[in-house]
Design an enzyme around this catalytic site. Sequence first.
Site, PDB file in Angstrom:
ATOM      1  N   ASP A 113       0.616  -1.165  -0.322  1.00  0.00           N
ATOM      2  CA  ASP A 113       0.076   0.180   0.128  1.00  0.00           C
ATOM      3  C   ASP A 113       0.564   1.420   0.374  1.00  0.00           C
ATOM      4  O   ASP A 113       0.726   2.390   0.217  1.00  0.00           O
ATOM      5  CB  ASP A 113      -1.222   0.331   1.539  1.00  0.00           C
ATOM      6  N   LYS A 160      18.941  38.530 -12.771  1.00  0.00           N
ATOM      7  CA  LYS A 160      17.430  37.588 -12.808  1.00  0.00           C
ATOM      8  C   LYS A 160      16.386  38.166 -12.317  1.00  0.00           C
ATOM      9  O   LYS A 160      16.391  38.398 -10.891  1.00  0.00           O
ATOM     10  CB  LYS A 160      17.904  36.253 -13.091  1.00  0.00           C
TER      11      LYS A 160
HETATM   12  C1  R5P Z   1      17.922  30.335  -7.554  1.00  0.00           C
HETATM   13  O1  R5P Z   1      17.916  31.357  -7.407  1.00  0.00           O
HETATM   14  C2  R5P Z   1      19.111  29.188  -7.457  1.00  0.00           C
HETATM   15  O2  R5P Z   1      20.009  29.928  -7.286  1.00  0.00           O
HETATM   16  C3  R5P Z   1      19.205  28.601  -9.729  1.00  0.00           C
HETATM   17  O3  R5P Z   1      19.485  29.579 -10.154  1.00  0.00           O
HETATM   18  C4  R5P Z   1      17.914  28.131  -9.906  1.00  0.00           C
HETATM   19  O4  R5P Z   1      17.208  27.597  -9.124  1.00  0.00           O
HETATM   20  C5  R5P Z   1      18.143  27.657 -11.476  1.00  0.00           C
HETATM   21  O5  R5P Z   1      16.369  26.653 -11.019  1.00  0.00           O
HETATM   22  P1  R5P Z   1      16.084  26.794 -12.696  1.00  0.00           P
HETATM   23  O6  R5P Z   1      17.476  25.746 -13.098  1.00  0.00           O
HETATM   24  O7  R5P Z   1      14.618  26.296 -11.929  1.00  0.00           O
HETATM   25  O8  R5P Z   1      16.205  27.870 -14.194  1.00  0.00           O
END
Ligand code: R5P
Length: 289
Positions: free
Chosen positions: A34, A189
Amino acid sequence: MSVLFSFPEQKPLAEKLYGETIKPGLWEWRHFPDKESYVRLTSNVKNGPVIILCSLNNPDEKFLPLAFLAETLKELGASKITLVAPYLGYMRQDKRFKDGEAVTSTLFARQLSPFIDRIVTIDPHLHRRKNLEEIYSCACTVLSAETLMATWIKSTLPNPLLVGPDMESEQWVKTVAQEVKAPYIILEKTRRDDHEVDIHLPDISRYKGLKPLLLDDIISTGTTMIKTIGLIRQSGFSDISCLATHAVFAENAYENLQRSGAKIIATTNTIPHASNALEISSLLKDCLA
Ligand code: R5P
């Protein structure tokens, strides 16, 4: 002498840690029909320290068996439990970005801390938090793969330009760049959702002739790396590689990143993966000795 209990996927790493001060512990973890977990210890742990080796990628799957194992070790007399989680999941949701959201880094730490006396991890995603102690109530040891990365770069990639894809990455990129004696840039970013990010790349024409190496702590969906590679290629660079500590690689991230034109994709073995090229066992051995 510590007894080490390894989760199944981490057995190859565990083999490298056994030695004069660490011996293997035997345990069984299987599922009943299960899907409930069955856990049984067959090594004697009375009055001695133990280590659990379990990277916390896929943490929802691993948390309950980990808790069962740790609690049973305590009940059977283990004097101290050290969790070695080379990758520590649930670190990125460190703030309520939208009303009503669970701040899962705090909540996960609160669930895990009571089961263990010490946690050892590598490059946890500390962004808005200064240290793990802010959320974990056990002892915390944080290691870094920076020197491993610098050594790998020196032997593999001459003339690199290190590229940190976001502000958080500067903490690693800056140190590695200093060790390698290479220039570095940090991009801006903005994350729109799980699979979409906006990245701003400044003018990098003055670095012509260098080989861009994207350096980050985690590759999850690969979106960050893939988007950055696209922008750098548009700037006229072709020899672009990626290096990350944690090979999370959700869904088809690895294949997508390979298709995006990354020349080399390298990671440490905090999470077992085909891209693993940097070995963390010496780092862990030194701190567990
Ligand atoms: C987040 O800010 C981390 O430093 C990485 O840049 C992030 O986890 C990368 O995630 P993904 O590959 O989904 O863009």
